[in-house]
Scaffold this motif. Structure first.
Motif, PDB file in Angstrom:
ATOM      1  N   ARG A  24       0.853  -1.184   0.000  1.00  0.00           N
ATOM      2  CA  ARG A  24       0.000   0.000   0.000  1.00  0.00           C
ATOM      3  C   ARG A  24       0.892   1.238   0.000  1.00  0.00           C
ATOM      4  O   ARG A  24       1.726   1.406   0.887  1.00  0.00           O
ATOM      5  N   VAL A  25       0.712   2.065  -0.982  1.00  0.00           N
ATOM      6  CA  VAL A  25       1.537   3.264  -1.143  1.00  0.00           C
ATOM      7  C   VAL A  25       0.721   4.482  -0.719  1.00  0.00           C
ATOM      8  O   VAL A  25      -0.441   4.616  -1.097  1.00  0.00           O
ATOM      9  N   ALA A  26       1.329   5.345   0.067  1.00  0.00           N
ATOM     10  CA  ALA A  26       0.623   6.535   0.546  1.00  0.00           C
ATOM     11  C   ALA A  26       0.543   7.591  -0.554  1.00  0.00           C
ATOM     12  O   ALA A  26       1.534   7.869  -1.233  1.00  0.00           O
ATOM     13  N   ILE A  43       5.397   4.632   3.981  1.00  0.00           N
ATOM     14  CA  ILE A  43       5.571   4.706   5.434  1.00  0.00           C
ATOM     15  C   ILE A  43       4.213   4.825   6.125  1.00  0.00           C
ATOM     16  O   ILE A  43       3.388   5.655   5.746  1.00  0.00           O
ATOM     17  N   GLN A  44       4.014   3.969   7.141  1.00  0.00           N
ATOM     18  CA  GLN A  44       2.814   4.055   7.974  1.00  0.00           C
ATOM     19  C   GLN A  44       1.504   3.916   7.196  1.00  0.00           C
ATOM     20  O   GLN A  44       0.503   4.525   7.545  1.00  0.00           O
ATOM     21  N   ARG A  46       1.552  15.184   8.486  1.00  0.00           N
ATOM     22  CA  ARG A  46       2.310  14.089   7.874  1.00  0.00           C
ATOM     23  C   ARG A  46       3.736  14.058   8.423  1.00  0.00           C
ATOM     24  O   ARG A  46       4.248  13.019   8.836  1.00  0.00           O
ATOM     25  N   GLN A  47       4.345  15.230   8.448  1.00  0.00           N
ATOM     26  CA  GLN A  47       5.726  15.275   8.917  1.00  0.00           C
ATOM     27  C   GLN A  47       5.801  14.916  10.405  1.00  0.00           C
ATOM     28  O   GLN A  47       6.622  14.099  10.811  1.00  0.00           O
ATOM     29  N   TRP A  48       4.931  15.507  11.188  1.00  0.00           N
ATOM     30  CA  TRP A  48       4.938  15.249  12.632  1.00  0.00           C
ATOM     31  C   TRP A  48       4.730  13.761  12.949  1.00  0.00           C
ATOM     32  O   TRP A  48       5.342  13.203  13.852  1.00  0.00           O
ATOM     33  N   SER A  49       3.844  13.122  12.160  1.00  0.00           N
ATOM     34  CA  SER A  49       3.507  11.729  12.483  1.00  0.00           C
ATOM     35  C   SER A  49       4.501  10.727  11.907  1.00  0.00           C
ATOM     36  O   SER A  49       4.498   9.566  12.308  1.00  0.00           O
ATOM     37  N   THR A  50       5.358  11.175  10.976  1.00  0.00           N
ATOM     38  CA  THR A  50       6.256  10.242  10.301  1.00  0.00           C
ATOM     39  C   THR A  50       7.345   9.749  11.257  1.00  0.00           C
ATOM     40  O   THR A  50       8.124  10.549  11.772  1.00  0.00           O
TER      41      THR A  50
END
Lengths: 550, 167
Positions: A55-57, A116-117, A150-154
């Motif tokens: 699965r690609v974000a 990612i994620q 997105r950045q914070w959660s990565t």
């Protein structure tokens, strides 16, 4: 749209290298499948019924033509020539080889994409309104905040092993196209009395086996506290969420069991400790990110579009496409064009590499190279000059992408079901296809706005709880069986559907949908949509027709 | 089982100065001991007045805020990971460092997965009980695998945002 800087690039490249090493260790037998499982899941790689699935974000559903072409290339080079757009604005490949997945990630990193994620018990891809930046009544482009999130959660060190997966959706409009009320956190941009822009924060919505509509725990959050408040919610949830039962581990259950008032109090208490910490967003950074979402260089064009109007007057097919697939743009003379990825006889959301290439080309020609993926599994060209719509339509017809069914019965949300998924109890794609085929385009048009959503198991990936007509596949003594529910909605008037009664076989379910629709057509009042009729009359008339009793 | 300590440039294997006591084990006359939170609660005075360093280990349902008043008298707080996917202790470590100002050793015990070490370091853990460490280089490798961090935590690492702002 957002472009990576050196730091964003470095992170994604390092992640590829890291995953490549992990795959090598797995291939060499240095780690077992059991040990590899959490590692691959942190990178969107599932083991499905027949093969791995990657699965690609597509962060908040926004991509450009270069990225779409890369997705097409990956479909062709590493898969069987197609990909599947998901209800979370992502894309899935159903047939990648394990040993090639690091190469796929490296290809993606070249165009500022990653996986990612996209799975695991962490903060997933943040989703948004597919018309963000183009919608008429938008307060502010929500993608600025999605990118900050997105950045914070990565690779968040504290929140990568949550009780369960965690989904955030943000919209900038009153009209909710991002289903924010059925997310773990939903945020709606709004203005307070002084005109300042901030967020209403809704927590604990979700579908799955225990559906809930989310509850507002903060009416107004000033923008600079966006991250500290998110961190507070997540920190409370990480400590409080249940770890003993994965079916009760989502934040919706935490909120339900703790009570909204108490949960909100705990969040506020935590937030007070960190709201003025380094998480407080400096204006420079918000401005830097906002710059990436500035509108493209729209031309000054007149409101009237004579070519388009003339074509609509003489071509019923084009007129129908205009009516259903085209939305009003905030800029004079421009339109938002939806490309239905649900032509008759195809699995909802599946697109071939060729179709992806065509959509990329059309984005270059008509829409400043920009595309969106929607949570109803379609694709959008967000900025098309109204006068260019006939030219766009002709090219879509040529590519088999001009189905004029947006929002209509055959625009079905559907999970992969038992054809692909290891969790499913029943097939969902064939049911979607049968229902879509049952009604002619003219009939669908007569029926009007109607959302059918189909899930192949109670995990509800096909969002059946919020379908006007929701269909849930279950296993009954080894047979595929379908429950039907009515009255759900994922908009600003979010509601969960109610089960109509006993379930049906795969053969019967299409008949049942037919009867439900016939009932609606019989009893609807002037201009009334299906959901409005249902809200007026309730289940009884539908039940009577389907079961022959009340 | 190896006990590793995070160092500026990787990690070093260190000797465990603490004997982990069961709740019914006799208290040794001297030397460091590590006891459960329930034992600490029951024998707080005796444990604190004893000659020798004291540590308390918390299970994943035990918040370090309960130790707030005694932290300055503890040499180590250990947080248990009963399973790799029980991530509560990541929050506990951050609370210990960033909220409660604990300066002593914060130890990760239980199911400590090598690939999680970097998140543990970022959250504030300083020592790690590892079951199957092949070589120390592996520790350093996983810590250095991703050069960029986005989140400000108590580890003081410069975030992408701080680099952007040139601070």
């Amino acid at each position: 749209m957002y472009r990576y800087d050196e730091h964003d690039h470095a992170l994604v490249q390092d992640r590829v290298t890291q995953f490549r090493r992990q795959v090598e260790r797995r291939m060499a037998g240095e780690i077992s499948e059991e040990q590899f499982r959490p590692l691959r899941l942190m990178n969107g790689l599932y083991l499905q019924l027949h093969a791995y699935m990657l699965r690609v974000a597509i962060p908040y559903g926004t991509l450009d033509s270069r990225q779409m072409r890369k997705l097409a290339y990956i479909a062709r080079r590493y898969d069987k020539g197609y990909g599947h757009f998901t209800t979370r604005q992502n894309i899935q490949y159903n047939w990648p080889k394990l040993e090639e997945t690091p190469d796929i990630l490296a290809e993606l990193a070249e165009v500022e994409m990653h996986a990612i994620q996209t799975s695991g018990n962490c903060i997933r891809n943040v989703t948004s309104d597919q018309y963000a930046g183009a919608a008429k009544n938008e307060i502010e482009d929500p993608r600025i905040w999605c990118e900050i999130a997105r950045q914070w959660s990565t690779l968040h060190p504290e929140f990568s092993f949550l009780p369960r997966k965690f989904k955030i959706a943000i919209t900038g409009c009153d009209n909710d196209r991002a289903a924010v009320k059925v997310h773990d956190i939903g945020m709606i941009m709004k203005r307070d009395a002084s005109g300042e822009v901030g967020f209403e924060v809704i927590v604990g919505g979700g579908l799955g086996r225990t559906p809930f509509v989310g509850k507002t725990i903060r009416e107004f959050l000033p923008k600079e506290h966006f991250l500290s408040y998110l961190e507070a919610v997540l920190r409370v949830y990480n400590q409080l969420g249940r770890r003993d039962n994965k079916y009760k581990a989502r934040i919706k259950v935490t909120l339900h069991e703790t009570g909204k008032e108490e949960f909100a109090r705990l969040v506020e208490e935590e937030w007070m400790e960190i709201k003025d910490s380094t998480l407080k967003l400096p204006k420079e950074e918000v401005d830097r990110i906002a710059k990436h979402f500035e509108p493209p260089a729209f031309r000054a064009v007149p409101e009237v579009a004579p070519t388009t109007d003339a074509r609509a007057a003489s071509d019923a097919g084009f007129a129908s496409w205009l009516r259903h697939n085209i939305f009003e743009h905030k800029t004079q003379g421009y339109s938002i064009a939806n490309i239905s990825v649900k032509p008759m006889g195809e699995a909802p959301g599946d697109a071939t590499a060729e179709q992806m290439d065509v959509m990329a080309d059309l984005a270059d020609e008509f829409s400043f190279s920009e595309l969106r993926v929607t949570h109803s599994q379609n694709v959008v060209l967000p900025h098309v000059e109204r006068e260019a719509l006939p030219a766009l339509y002709d090219k879509l017809v040529e590519a088999g992408l001009a189905t004029a069914n947006l929002g209509l019965l055959s625009d079905i949300i559907c999970c992969p079901g038992l054809d692909y998924c290891a969790l499913a109890n029943a097939r969902s794609i064939p049911i979607a296809m049968k229902i879509a085929e049952r009604f002619t385009p003219a009939k669908q048009e007569e029926i009007g706005d109607l959302q059918v959503k189909i899930s192949g198991c109670i995990n509800a990936c096909g969002h059946h709880h919020v379908g006007h007509i929701g269909i849930l596949g279950v296993d009954r003594k080894g047979e595929e069986h379908y429950q039907v529910q009515l009255g759900g909605s994922a908009t600003e008037e979010a509601a969960l559907g109610k089960i109509l009664g006993r379930g049906f076989s795969a053969d019967e379910v299409v008949e049942v949908v037919d009867k439900i629709i016939a009932t609606y057509l019989d009893i609807r009042e002037d201009g009334e949509e299906f959901i409005e009729t249902f809200r007026r009359v309730g289940q009884t008339p539908f039940k009577e027709r389907v079961y022959g009793t009340a | 089982m190896a006990l590793l300590e995070r160092r500026e440039d990787g990690a070093a294997e260190i000797e465990d100065r603490f004997t982990r006591l069961g709740d019914d084990d006799a208290l040794p006359g001297s030397g460091g001991v590590l006891v459960s939170y329930s034992r600490f609660s029951a024998e707080r005075e005796a444990l604190l007045s004893r000659d020798g360093d004291l540590g308390v280990w918390l299970d994943s349902n035990e918040s370090p805020t309960q130790l707030a008043d005694d932290l300055d008298r503890l040499a180590v707080v250990a947080c248990n990971f009963p399973a790799f996917n029980d991530g509560r202790a990541f929050s506990y470590a951050r609370l210990l460092r960033e909220r409660l100002g604990f300066k002593g050793e914060v130890r990760a015990i239980g199911e400590v997965m090598l690939e999680q070490i970097t998140f543990m370091v970022r959250s504030g853990f300083s020592t790690f009980e590892l079951k199957d460490l092949k070589e120390l280089d592996e520790f350093k490798r996983v810590c250095d695998e991703v050069r960029v961090v986005y989140q400000p935590t108590g580890d003081g690492r410069q975030t992408a945002l701080q680099r952007r702002l040139g601070s």
